[in-house]
Write a protein that holds these residues in place. Structure first.
Motif, PDB file in Angstrom:
ATOM      1  N   SER A 119      -3.410  13.329 -11.428  1.00  0.00           N
ATOM      2  CA  SER A 119      -3.886  12.047 -11.966  1.00  0.00           C
ATOM      3  C   SER A 119      -5.202  11.663 -11.285  1.00  0.00           C
ATOM      4  N   PRO A 120      -5.970  10.741 -11.907  1.00  0.00           N
ATOM      5  CA  PRO A 120      -7.226  10.308 -11.277  1.00  0.00           C
ATOM      6  C   PRO A 120      -7.015   9.754  -9.868  1.00  0.00           C
ATOM      7  N   GLN A 121      -5.870   9.041  -9.640  1.00  0.00           N
ATOM      8  CA  GLN A 121      -5.614   8.500  -8.313  1.00  0.00           C
ATOM      9  C   GLN A 121      -5.412   9.622  -7.302  1.00  0.00           C
ATOM     10  N   ALA A 122      -4.722  10.699  -7.713  1.00  0.00           N
ATOM     11  CA  ALA A 122      -4.467  11.809  -6.790  1.00  0.00           C
ATOM     12  C   ALA A 122      -5.731  12.619  -6.515  1.00  0.00           C
ATOM     13  N   LYS A 123      -6.673  12.584  -7.445  1.00  0.00           N
ATOM     14  CA  LYS A 123      -7.917  13.347  -7.259  1.00  0.00           C
ATOM     15  C   LYS A 123      -8.892  12.650  -6.302  1.00  0.00           C
ATOM     16  N   ARG A 124      -8.645  11.410  -5.995  1.00  0.00           N
ATOM     17  CA  ARG A 124      -9.560  10.708  -5.095  1.00  0.00           C
ATOM     18  C   ARG A 124      -9.499  11.337  -3.696  1.00  0.00           C
ATOM     19  N   PRO A 125     -10.623  11.724  -3.138  1.00  0.00           N
ATOM     20  CA  PRO A 125     -10.614  12.318  -1.794  1.00  0.00           C
ATOM     21  C   PRO A 125     -10.427  11.226  -0.740  1.00  0.00           C
ATOM     22  N   THR A 126      -9.793  11.600   0.356  1.00  0.00           N
ATOM     23  CA  THR A 126      -9.660  10.686   1.494  1.00  0.00           C
ATOM     24  C   THR A 126     -10.914  10.806   2.363  1.00  0.00           C
ATOM     25  N   ARG A 127     -11.585   9.695   2.546  1.00  0.00           N
ATOM     26  CA  ARG A 127     -12.846   9.727   3.292  1.00  0.00           C
ATOM     27  C   ARG A 127     -12.606   9.734   4.800  1.00  0.00           C
ATOM     28  N   ARG A 128     -13.601  10.231   5.508  1.00  0.00           N
ATOM     29  CA  ARG A 128     -13.541  10.217   6.961  1.00  0.00           C
ATOM     30  C   ARG A 128     -13.757   8.800   7.481  1.00  0.00           C
ATOM     31  N   THR A 129     -13.308   8.585   8.727  1.00  0.00           N
ATOM     32  CA  THR A 129     -13.395   7.242   9.322  1.00  0.00           C
ATOM     33  C   THR A 129     -14.831   6.736   9.349  1.00  0.00           C
ATOM     34  N   LEU A 171       0.825  -1.201   0.000  1.00  0.00           N
ATOM     35  CA  LEU A 171       0.000   0.000   0.000  1.00  0.00           C
ATOM     36  C   LEU A 171       0.867   1.262   0.000  1.00  0.00           C
ATOM     37  N   ARG A 172       1.934   1.247   0.785  1.00  0.00           N
ATOM     38  CA  ARG A 172       2.806   2.427   0.824  1.00  0.00           C
ATOM     39  C   ARG A 172       3.513   2.624  -0.523  1.00  0.00           C
ATOM     40  N   GLU A 173       3.970   1.527  -1.118  1.00  0.00           N
ATOM     41  CA  GLU A 173       4.619   1.641  -2.415  1.00  0.00           C
ATOM     42  C   GLU A 173       3.649   2.155  -3.466  1.00  0.00           C
ATOM     43  N   HIS A 174       2.411   1.663  -3.416  1.00  0.00           N
ATOM     44  CA  HIS A 174       1.398   2.076  -4.379  1.00  0.00           C
ATOM     45  C   HIS A 174       1.013   3.543  -4.185  1.00  0.00           C
ATOM     46  N   HIS A 175       1.030   3.988  -2.944  1.00  0.00           N
ATOM     47  CA  HIS A 175       0.603   5.359  -2.648  1.00  0.00           C
ATOM     48  C   HIS A 175       1.729   6.378  -2.825  1.00  0.00           C
ATOM     49  N   GLU A 176       2.979   5.946  -2.842  1.00  0.00           N
ATOM     50  CA  GLU A 176       4.104   6.882  -2.874  1.00  0.00           C
ATOM     51  C   GLU A 176       4.036   7.854  -4.048  1.00  0.00           C
ATOM     52  N   PRO A 177       3.796   7.413  -5.292  1.00  0.00           N
ATOM     53  CA  PRO A 177       3.694   8.383  -6.401  1.00  0.00           C
ATOM     54  C   PRO A 177       2.572   9.401  -6.191  1.00  0.00           C
ATOM     55  N   VAL A 178       1.477   8.950  -5.654  1.00  0.00           N
ATOM     56  CA  VAL A 178       0.362   9.862  -5.402  1.00  0.00           C
ATOM     57  C   VAL A 178       0.743  10.855  -4.312  1.00  0.00           C
ATOM     58  N   ARG A 179       1.444  10.371  -3.282  1.00  0.00           N
ATOM     59  CA  ARG A 179       1.867  11.272  -2.207  1.00  0.00           C
ATOM     60  C   ARG A 179       2.780  12.369  -2.751  1.00  0.00           C
ATOM     61  N   GLN A 180       3.729  11.972  -3.605  1.00  0.00           N
ATOM     62  CA  GLN A 180       4.643  12.962  -4.175  1.00  0.00           C
ATOM     63  C   GLN A 180       3.893  13.939  -5.084  1.00  0.00           C
ATOM     64  N   GLU A 181       2.916  13.415  -5.809  1.00  0.00           N
ATOM     65  CA  GLU A 181       2.123  14.269  -6.697  1.00  0.00           C
ATOM     66  C   GLU A 181       1.341  15.301  -5.903  1.00  0.00           C
ATOM     67  N   LEU A 182       0.765  14.874  -4.808  1.00  0.00           N
ATOM     68  CA  LEU A 182      -0.007  15.796  -3.969  1.00  0.00           C
ATOM     69  C   LEU A 182       0.902  16.815  -3.277  1.00  0.00           C
ATOM     70  N   ALA A 183       2.106  16.364  -2.894  1.00  0.00           N
ATOM     71  CA  ALA A 183       3.035  17.282  -2.219  1.00  0.00           C
ATOM     72  C   ALA A 183       3.505  18.397  -3.153  1.00  0.00           C
ATOM     73  N   GLY A 184       3.618  18.118  -4.460  1.00  0.00           N
ATOM     74  CA  GLY A 184       4.120  19.132  -5.381  1.00  0.00           C
ATOM     75  C   GLY A 184       3.059  19.792  -6.216  1.00  0.00           C
ATOM     76  N   ARG A 185       1.810  19.624  -5.865  1.00  0.00           N
ATOM     77  CA  ARG A 185       0.744  20.180  -6.699  1.00  0.00           C
ATOM     78  C   ARG A 185       0.741  21.707  -6.715  1.00  0.00           C
ATOM     79  N   ASN A 186       1.289  22.334  -5.679  1.00  0.00           N
ATOM     80  CA  ASN A 186       1.329  23.796  -5.659  1.00  0.00           C
ATOM     81  C   ASN A 186       2.484  24.356  -6.492  1.00  0.00           C
TER      82      ASN A 186
END
Length: 304
Positions: free
Chosen positions: A255-265, A233-248
């Protein structure tokens, strides 16, 4: 006068006719009614009734022939019937006994009516109490079910949230949704491995389901699976994490994966997310979990 065997005289016929007429007038009344009998208890009433009856039966003229026949040795008038007085030697006389019995009967009848009214009231209260018991039973059952479900949800929420669990179930199902865009981005070797995976979906799923069932509650397996799942899961999420960190800083679209919102518990616990189409093929996924399992028993396995 004719002999004893002759028909009744005209006077007797009249008397009988008068008696029948009187009976006809009183036909609607019961001649054996105790009310009528009690009226005759009074001497004056009884005398008047007998006087009228006897007056109707007495001939209007003296029957000379009947007297001569009697004096010559014929049939004598019938003697007065001797009757025993039923009231004689009774401490409670007939009128008093009847009055006392009627009074006692009426008093008991009133008590019965009162008791029946009380019984009807108690029956109504009992029916209301029975309804209250049924309502209390239903309420108690609802409370118990609510508390059981609340406790169960509390204990399982951390390890079996509906949304995350659906992702794991899809990963072991014999059904895997094809993603042409994902496959086009693979190199030739990776596409070959994915093609081989699609060719063996049923066999691989059967083996995984059988082994998961066999090693249920195996701590060693659970720890290894937990580590492997977290690592992947961490390996799969790493590209998305980097994408979100540099979006500004990066003008490139997310990407579609980065656009997915994180849901509440609470949302993850309550439902499978539907914004990704995770439910559109749910029937195929579930059928893929009910495939015929393969036999994974070893020849020398004594547990089977």
């Amino acid at each position: 006068m004719t002999d004893a065997g002759s028909p009744l005289t005209q006077e007797a016929h009249k008397a009988i006719a008068a008696l029948i007429a009187r009976i006809a007038v009183q036909a609607k009344e019961d001649p054996r009614s105790i009310k009528r009998a009690s009226e005759l208890f009074e001497g004056a009433v009884r005398a008047d009734a007998l006087h009228d009856l006897l007056t109707d039966m007495v001939p209007s003229a003296i029957d000379i022939e009947q007297w001569m026949d009697w004096l010559d040795g014929g049939l004598a008038p019938a003697p007065v019937t001797k009757l025993a007085d039923p009231d004689r030697n009774h401490k409670i006389k007939a009128r008093g006994a009847h009055y006392s019995a009627v009074r006692n009967r009426d008093a008991l009848a009133r008590e019965v009516l009162e008791m029946e009214a009380k019984l009807a009231d108690k029956r109504s209260l009992l029916a209301e109490a029975e309804r209250a018991v049924l309502a209390a039973d239903s309420h108690l059952r609802q409370v118990v079910v609510y508390r059981l479900m609340t406790d169960l949800s509390r204990h399982l929420a951390g390890v079996f949230s509906m949304g995350p669990a659906w992702t794991l179930m899809r990963s072991v199902s014999s059904y895997v949704r094809r993603d042409p865009g994902y496959e086009r981005g693979l190199d030739e070797a990776a596409r070959a491995r994915v093609a081989a995976l699609y060719d063996n979906l049923a066999e691989d799923s059967s083996e995984m389901l059988a082994l998961l069932d066999r090693y249920a509650c195996d701590t060693k397996l659970e720890i290894r699976l937990r580590g492997a799942i977290q690592k992947i899961l961490r390996e799969h999420h790493e590209p998305v994490r980097q994408e979100l960190a540099g979006r500004n800083y990066d003008a490139k679209k997310l990407s579609p994966q980065a656009k997915r919102p994180t849901r509440r518990t609470e949302e993850r616990k309550a439902m499978v997310r539907g914004d990704t189409g995770a439910l559109s093929d749910r029937h195929d996924v579930l059928r893929g979990l009910s495939i015929q399992g393969i036999d994974i028993r070893d020849a020398d396995d004594e547990n089977f």
